[in-house]
Design an enzyme around this catalytic site. Structure first.
Site, PDB file in Angstrom:
ATOM      1  N   SER A 116      43.291  35.861  55.645  1.00 46.50           N
ATOM      2  CA  SER A 116      42.269  36.529  54.835  1.00 46.50           C
ATOM      3  C   SER A 116      40.894  36.418  55.474  1.00 46.50           C
ATOM      4  CB  SER A 116      42.233  35.851  53.466  1.00 46.50           C
ATOM      5  OG  SER A 116      41.104  36.244  52.751  1.00 46.50           O
ATOM      6  N   TYR A 140      41.050  28.418  48.486  1.00 50.82           N
ATOM      7  CA  TYR A 140      41.891  29.545  48.898  1.00 50.82           C
ATOM      8  C   TYR A 140      41.678  29.834  50.388  1.00 50.82           C
ATOM      9  CZ  TYR A 140      43.281  34.354  49.725  1.00 50.82           C
ATOM     10  OH  TYR A 140      43.843  35.481  50.273  1.00 50.82           O
ATOM     11  N   LYS A 144      44.253  29.121  53.810  1.00 52.34           N
ATOM     12  CA  LYS A 144      44.653  30.133  54.806  1.00 52.34           C
ATOM     13  C   LYS A 144      44.289  29.670  56.217  1.00 52.34           C
ATOM     14  CE  LYS A 144      46.344  33.294  52.027  1.00 52.34           C
ATOM     15  NZ  LYS A 144      47.738  33.737  52.143  1.00 52.34           N
TER      16      LYS A 144
HETATM   17  N1  UFG Z   1      33.543  43.087  41.741  1.00 52.85           N
HETATM   18  C1  UFG Z   1      32.780  43.525  40.677  1.00 52.85           C
HETATM   19  N2  UFG Z   1      33.364  43.592  39.443  1.00 52.85           N
HETATM   20  C2  UFG Z   1      34.660  43.264  39.234  1.00 52.85           C
HETATM   21  C3  UFG Z   1      35.449  42.829  40.325  1.00 52.85           C
HETATM   22  C4  UFG Z   1      34.840  42.756  41.576  1.00 52.85           C
HETATM   23  O1  UFG Z   1      31.602  43.816  40.819  1.00 52.85           O
HETATM   24  O2  UFG Z   1      35.119  43.344  38.084  1.00 52.85           O
HETATM   25  C5  UFG Z   1      32.932  43.041  43.075  1.00 52.85           C
HETATM   26  C6  UFG Z   1      32.994  41.671  43.701  1.00 52.85           C
HETATM   27  O3  UFG Z   1      31.871  40.925  43.356  1.00 52.85           O
HETATM   28  C7  UFG Z   1      33.056  42.026  45.186  1.00 52.85           C
HETATM   29  C8  UFG Z   1      33.773  43.369  45.225  1.00 52.85           C
HETATM   30  O4  UFG Z   1      33.677  43.891  43.908  1.00 52.85           O
HETATM   31  O5  UFG Z   1      31.789  42.203  45.689  1.00 52.85           O
HETATM   32  C9  UFG Z   1      35.223  43.261  45.591  1.00 52.85           C
HETATM   33  O6  UFG Z   1      35.820  42.265  44.766  1.00 52.85           O
HETATM   34  P1  UFG Z   1      37.386  41.986  44.736  1.00 52.85           P
HETATM   35  O7  UFG Z   1      37.609  40.905  43.740  1.00 52.85           O
HETATM   36  O8  UFG Z   1      38.111  43.266  44.576  1.00 52.85           O
HETATM   37  O9  UFG Z   1      37.690  41.463  46.201  1.00 52.85           O
HETATM   38  P2  UFG Z   1      37.030  40.231  46.987  1.00 52.85           P
HETATM   39  O10 UFG Z   1      36.117  40.828  48.017  1.00 52.85           O
HETATM   40  O11 UFG Z   1      36.451  39.219  46.118  1.00 52.85           O
HETATM   41  O12 UFG Z   1      38.330  39.512  47.545  1.00 52.85           O
HETATM   42  C10 UFG Z   1      39.216  40.045  48.461  1.00 52.85           C
HETATM   43  C11 UFG Z   1      40.605  39.502  48.192  1.00 52.85           C
HETATM   44  C12 UFG Z   1      40.647  38.012  48.358  1.00 52.85           C
HETATM   45  C13 UFG Z   1      40.116  37.648  49.680  1.00 52.85           C
HETATM   46  C14 UFG Z   1      38.775  38.256  49.902  1.00 52.85           C
HETATM   47  C15 UFG Z   1      38.383  38.010  51.302  1.00 52.85           C
HETATM   48  O13 UFG Z   1      40.991  39.824  46.881  1.00 52.85           O
HETATM   49  O14 UFG Z   1      41.978  37.571  48.249  1.00 52.85           O
HETATM   50  O15 UFG Z   1      38.808  39.668  49.707  1.00 52.85           O
HETATM   51  O16 UFG Z   1      37.197  38.564  51.581  1.00 52.85           O
HETATM   52  F1  UFG Z   1      39.979  36.317  49.810  1.00 52.85           F
END
Ligand code: UFG
Length: 337
Positions: A116, A140, A144
């Protein structure tokens, strides 16, 4: 070729199983169904089991000559890993160690690992290439990174060669509409936006609009799940060609802000989507964008669905199917009553 796919009932794993079967590869899926769904496995042999159960894994591996393992099974919620590190280290790290020991004992030679972008922590520069310092911010991410280090040592000591694939933001759904993203609870941005589309009582929360980005919301590199699976197929090929163990970053190299994703979803669905700005989510870096030049050059990876519009379109087709399933199920229940 015979491949064991752990976590093959999960989001990315189920798409991988479909791709492998379409290529004529013999597939065995092992999944404990803690996050996956039996009906997401479109074929192959299915074994309910935990990768940390060494005896069971060895039983499966001794049933046939497995060339490779593709290891997707893992817990994936960054926030939860901070609150419950034991859960993450036990499953993602010690479970994987046990799987690796079984692989070595049973003579498996190749291992493809779901890593990741979370291994990098707060970016020092962007886009993020493979040589970017790895300083994970969460258990997490650390679980990894630890497996990546273990894999390098297992190659040196036991000759188990591996490819680590560091996904940025996996998104989208099977272009044929058969599979899609299903997490319970859902925490990922695109499915949450689409669940709120056209639902007047629902809204999507934007986690922070005061980041140092052009519109103040976080920027991410969304990569289509089918393109990720293609990278795994190329990784198997890489290992077959006796290439060395390696890690690749996988993304499209373009960043989109949360607001841009919402705007794209409004265009694709042609429906209103309510939005509420909320506090920042702990541990979210402002910008995460991949430099995937190495995967393109060495693996020959060429993402096919690299427009955000297409990614959201495929996810929307899946979301409409999910809504229809919910309606059908509640109609069924009503009839029974
Ligand atoms: N976000 C929102 N509202 C929500 C959900 C997410 O604004 O309800 C934002 C988050 O703050 C982030 C973006 O949307 O900026 C993407 O969020 P996600 O939760 O979809 O994905 P992440 O970037 O947090 O995480 C993903 C994977 C993880 C991994 C990570 C690595 O889900 O498993 O990328 O960068 F670790």
């Amino acid at each position: 070729m015979k491949v064991l796919v752990t976590g093959g009932a999960g989001y990315i794993g189920s798409h991988m199983v479909k791709l492998l079967l379409a290529s004529g590869i013999d597939v065995v899926v092992m999944d404990d169904l803690s996050g996956g769904f039996r009906d997401a496995v479109v074929g192959g042999e299915f074994v309910v089991g935990d990768v940390g159960d060494r005896a069971q894994v060895e039983r499966v591996l001794r049933q046939g000559r497995f060339d490779s393992i593709i290891h997707f099974a893992s817990f994936i919620q960054v926030g939860e890993s901070v609150a419950e590190p034991a859960k993450y280290y036990r499953n993602n790290l010690t479970g994987t160690l046990s799987l690796l020991d079984a692989a070595v004992a049973c003579g498996v030679r190749h291992f493809v690992f779901s890593s990741s972008a979370a291994i990098f922590g707060e970016p020092k520069f962007t886009p993020i290439a493979e040589d970017h310092p790895a300083q994970p911010l969460s258990p997490y991410g650390f679980s990894k990174l630890a497996v990546e280090r273990v894999l390098a040592d297992y190659d040196r000591a036991y000759g188990l060669r591996s490819v680590c694939l560091r996904y940025f933001n996996a998104a989208g759904a099977d272009p044929e509409g058969l599979l899609g993203e299903r997490h319970e609870p859902e925490t990922h941005l695109i499915p949450l936006i689409l669940r709120a589309a056209g639902v007047s009582s629902a809204h999507v929360k934007v986690f922070g609009d005061d980041y140092r980005t052009p519109d103040g919301t976080c920027v991410r590199d969304y990569v289509h799940v089918t393109d990720l699976c293609q990278a795994h197929a190329l990784a198997l090929d890489w290992l077959e060609r006796k290439k060395p163990s390696v890690a690749f970053n996988l993304g499209n190299g373009s960043g989109f802000s949360v607001n841009e994703v919402i705007a794209t979803a409004r265009r694709v669905t042609n429906l209103p989507i309510n939005v509420q700005v909320a506090a920042r989510r702990t541990g979210d870096p402002a910008v995460l964008v991949a430099d995937s030049a190495a995967a393109r050059r060495d693996l020959g990876w060429a993402p096919q669905y690299d427009s955000l519009e297409t990614i959201v379109q495929h996810a929307w087709t899946w979301e409409k199917k999910r809504r229809q399933d919910l309606i059908n199920r509640s109609a069924g229940i009503t009839k029974k009553i």
